[in-house]
Design an enzyme around this catalytic site. Sequence first.
Site, mmCIF file in Angstrom:
data_model
loop_
_atom_site.group_PDB
_atom_site.id
_atom_site.type_symbol
_atom_site.label_atom_id
_atom_site.label_comp_id
_atom_site.label_asym_id
_atom_site.label_seq_id
_atom_site.Cartn_x
_atom_site.Cartn_y
_atom_site.Cartn_z
ATOM 1 N N GLU A 144 7.505 -35.966 23.697
ATOM 2 C CA GLU A 144 8.690 -36.129 24.546
ATOM 3 C C GLU A 144 9.549 -37.314 24.128
ATOM 4 O O GLU A 144 10.762 -37.314 24.331
ATOM 5 C CB GLU A 144 8.291 -36.244 26.018
ATOM 6 C CG GLU A 144 7.749 -34.939 26.612
ATOM 7 C CD GLU A 144 6.247 -34.754 26.421
ATOM 8 O OE1 GLU A 144 5.630 -35.561 25.674
ATOM 9 O OE2 GLU A 144 5.678 -33.820 27.014
ATOM 10 N N PHE A 167 -2.204 -34.078 40.739
ATOM 11 C CA PHE A 167 -2.388 -33.899 39.300
ATOM 12 C C PHE A 167 -1.030 -33.963 38.587
ATOM 13 O O PHE A 167 -0.083 -33.293 38.985
ATOM 14 C CB PHE A 167 -3.072 -32.556 39.022
ATOM 15 C CG PHE A 167 -3.235 -32.283 37.550
ATOM 16 C CD1 PHE A 167 -4.021 -33.113 36.747
ATOM 17 C CD2 PHE A 167 -2.584 -31.216 36.948
ATOM 18 C CE1 PHE A 167 -4.154 -32.878 35.400
ATOM 19 C CE2 PHE A 167 -2.711 -30.969 35.591
ATOM 20 C CZ PHE A 167 -3.502 -31.805 34.810
ATOM 21 N N GLN A 168 -0.956 -34.772 37.565
ATOM 22 C CA GLN A 168 0.268 -34.978 36.783
ATOM 23 C C GLN A 168 1.449 -35.428 37.624
ATOM 24 O O GLN A 168 2.596 -35.065 37.370
ATOM 25 C CB GLN A 168 0.619 -33.721 35.973
ATOM 26 C CG GLN A 168 -0.436 -33.456 34.911
ATOM 27 C CD GLN A 168 0.001 -32.499 33.837
ATOM 28 O OE1 GLN A 168 0.759 -31.571 34.085
ATOM 29 N NE2 GLN A 168 -0.480 -32.709 32.625
ATOM 30 N N LYS A 177 8.511 -28.847 41.743
ATOM 31 C CA LYS A 177 8.197 -27.466 41.404
ATOM 32 C C LYS A 177 8.662 -26.467 42.462
ATOM 33 O O LYS A 177 9.197 -25.398 42.141
ATOM 34 C CB LYS A 177 6.667 -27.361 41.233
ATOM 35 C CG LYS A 177 6.211 -26.123 40.540
ATOM 36 C CD LYS A 177 4.735 -26.243 40.135
ATOM 37 C CE LYS A 177 4.317 -24.944 39.452
ATOM 38 N NZ LYS A 177 2.970 -25.050 38.853
ATOM 39 N N MET A 184 10.299 -56.779 8.358
ATOM 40 C CA MET A 184 11.098 -57.732 9.128
ATOM 41 C C MET A 184 10.208 -58.785 9.783
ATOM 42 O O MET A 184 10.554 -59.963 9.829
ATOM 43 C CB MET A 184 11.929 -56.986 10.183
ATOM 44 C CG MET A 184 12.902 -57.878 10.923
ATOM 45 S SD MET A 184 13.987 -58.793 9.816
ATOM 46 C CE MET A 184 15.416 -57.736 9.774
HETATM 47 C C1 LIG Z 1 8.148 -50.004 18.869
HETATM 48 C C2 LIG Z 1 8.272 -51.308 18.187
HETATM 49 N N1 LIG Z 1 7.179 -52.073 17.949
HETATM 50 C C3 LIG Z 1 7.294 -53.264 17.316
HETATM 51 C C4 LIG Z 1 8.511 -53.717 16.884
HETATM 52 C C5 LIG Z 1 8.637 -55.068 16.183
HETATM 53 N N2 LIG Z 1 9.142 -54.890 14.813
HETATM 54 C C6 LIG Z 1 10.442 -55.060 14.503
HETATM 55 S S1 LIG Z 1 10.766 -54.740 12.893
HETATM 56 C C7 LIG Z 1 9.150 -54.419 12.566
HETATM 57 C C8 LIG Z 1 8.698 -54.051 11.191
HETATM 58 C C9 LIG Z 1 9.205 -52.743 10.739
HETATM 59 O O1 LIG Z 1 8.523 -52.389 9.560
HETATM 60 P P1 LIG Z 1 8.999 -51.143 8.717
HETATM 61 O O2 LIG Z 1 9.165 -49.972 9.583
HETATM 62 O O3 LIG Z 1 8.078 -50.962 7.552
HETATM 63 O O4 LIG Z 1 10.455 -51.585 8.220
HETATM 64 P P2 LIG Z 1 10.844 -52.788 7.209
HETATM 65 O O5 LIG Z 1 11.152 -53.986 8.060
HETATM 66 O O6 LIG Z 1 9.697 -53.016 6.304
HETATM 67 O O7 LIG Z 1 12.069 -52.292 6.526
HETATM 68 C C10 LIG Z 1 8.375 -54.560 13.721
HETATM 69 C C11 LIG Z 1 6.918 -54.385 13.784
HETATM 70 C C12 LIG Z 1 9.630 -52.901 17.173
HETATM 71 N N3 LIG Z 1 10.858 -53.271 16.845
HETATM 72 N N4 LIG Z 1 9.480 -51.706 17.785
#
Ligand SMILES: Cc1ncc(C[n+]2csc(CCOP(=O)(O)OP(=O)(O)O)c2C)c(N)n1
Lengths: 566, 158
Positions: free
Chosen positions: A48, A110-111, A160, A470
């Site tokens: 979803e 439920f749900q 429902k 990042m």
């Molecule tokens: C759902 C979620 N969890 C954690 C983060 C924190 N976060 C921001 S950028 C990042 C790294 C992303 O890594 P990747 O997808 O390999 O992209 P890259 O930065 O290497 O291009 C994380 C863990 C986030 N933005 N969203």
Amino acid sequence: MNGSEIFFESLRREGVDLIFGYPGGALLKVYETLHDIEDIKHILVRHEQGATHMAEGYARATGRPGVVLVTSGPGATNTVTGITNAYMDSSPMVVFTGQVPSSLIGNDAFQEADIVGITRPITKHNFLVKDVRELASTIQKAFFLATNGRPGPVLVDMPKDILNASCAFEWPEQADIRGFKPTLKCHQNQIEKAAHKIAEAKRPLLYIGGGVITAEASEELQELATKLDIPVTMTLQGLGAFPASHPLSMGMLGMHGTYWANQAVNKCDLLIAVGARFDDRVTGRVDTFAPQAYKIHNDIDPTNVDKNIKVDLPIVGDSKNFLQGILKALPKKAEKHEAWLNEIRQWQEQCPMTYTVEEDSLKTEFVIDQVSKQTEGNAVVVTDVGQHQMWTSQYYRFNRPRSIITSGGLGTMGYGLPAAIGAAFGVTDRPVVLFCGDGGFMMNIQELVTAVHYRIPVKIFLLNNSYLGMVRQWQELFHQEKYSFTDLEDSNPDFLKVVEAFGCRAMRAETPAEAEAAIRSALDYNEGPVFVEFRVIRKDMVFPMVPAGGSISDMLLERLNPKTMV
Amino acid sequence: MKHLISVLVENKFGTLNRVASMFSARGFNLESISIGETEDPEISRMTIVTRGDDQIVSQVLKQLNRLIDTIKVTDLTRQPHVERELLLMTMKLSKATQHEIFELINVFKGKVVDIKQKSITIEVIGSPDKINTTIDIFRPYGIRELARSGAVAIHRGE
Ligand SMILES: Cc1ncc(C[n+]2csc(CCOP(=O)(O)OP(=O)(O)O)c2C)c(N)n1
Ligand SMILES: [Mg+2]
């Protein structure tokens, strides 16, 4: 008609011909009705959350509201991230959730989940339908709210028993909501005052946000900018509102914006913010943001005005109305800005956006630059979240509005793949390209099934640095190089095999030459999704950068030396 | 500074929750909130007491306006208005104190709503300031329990 039939008839009245959904117990009646419906296409997703991001991708690419249909309980709670994302980025979306029968609500049935309670702070508004006679008018209100004023997600919870009950179908002439009267028309006195300020300014700067794209005001923006030679800088969501190929385009401002855009903010004497909200990723330290500027702020949402930054001239209203008003009110004699533009050009030469190319290693910047060239800045570009997202904002030259689809406000990893699929359902005359990281790709990879099944010609470009890049960058710069849980080298799967197992065409590129060829071949293939894994340099960092909470005049320009402040 | 805000809202389930959770989500101070039906059964009036500088209160008003179920938002603070609060309070009662207590009830124009061998329950209506004073004055006599309604307020007529 029974409730389910009323549901679909209401969607028809709203002009909906596409919904993203997933069935379940509370929706059995709806899916029974859907079985014999041909004029509304239902896309079966695999999670979803995927449905919500697809609906948002569709909405951002087309300007029409995205529609989601999910069952009660877990189906509903799975939409929470996608709804929040749409709320933060002001995307029009209507989410329909099934609910346990009215008589069981509150019994921990439920749900059962109190999805109206859960989503109150993350929707523009939400409804629990309590009577089948109110179903049609509630759906009408939901679409009205989602698409008028500042757009946003609206949720309708449908028990429902309501979907099984019957009544005559009645469609009100128009949605009647007395508490919702958005201000669309800007105040004429304010407009005239602003026009005078603009005509007199020596160093004006247009700071453009996603509101200009929502308001479809790109033409007016171009007219204003070129008439007076006003440079234009854009936020992440504003990219494409003004063509990157135009000499007045300064690219993006803020944390990973261009050096010259941020310098221009720093030195301008007039800042004209249009459909932008002074987000902290844009302003950095607020007390040093645009310190010399008289600030005009146009936004459709009054709560955005004076929220983060106190402005001199707030003008609430639709951005198209604002720009049209300014164009009309401009006095005959207005300043041109040769000296100011020269000053900016010097900053541009001092610190241009460039990267080096080596024959046997691949950089993300190169890949994005190549895609930008091969698509001539005309693709619909979707990103996930991370370094690749920021590089996309820097190196893809967006030439038209509704071209960047990215999670700006919430920064949701896992957004990209489903959003790209949704965008491709809405746009068929331009290529839809996804730039995704190796971390985020895994977060909604199940939607590859959806892309393969419906033969969606989305180009999936995985920038694989085998790092949560990042986060790794911040660890290197600000956290003593403690690379805690960001190295994915040993745990990432063989992406080619995984993707092929989904039935998707897959390629790999490890050098610039291979990358160029793979991009060409991917752009040529339109029978279904196509995937390219780019094995990029692992430890690159995105520059320039304003450290969080720093002043935008203090950008980091180089890698590996946080002390180099300019 | 203290602000008194009057809000007309749709008389629907969940409206109070929307307003209250907006305050907590945005980190606004919420001193009291009271709600009741108006002359139109489809509309309720909420009276909200909040504190903050002008910038914050202006955000509070705008955020209240942004909620779909709010119909009209008025900051009564700097306009002619009447503000009242109801206090219900049960105190200890003894031979030694009863005389003084009754006298004070008169001073505060209170009413006795219940009286037992060893306790007395009174009601006092007035501005929140007066209610504060009332509580302070009665405290030495031994307050067992008290309930305040929170402020309700309305524009003064023309
Ligand atoms: C759902 C979620 N969890 C954690 C983060 C924190 N976060 C921001 S950028 C990042 C790294 C992303 O890594 P990747 O997808 O390999 O992209 P890259 O930065 O290497 O291009 C994380 C863990 C986030 N933005 N969203
Ligand atoms: Mg990565």
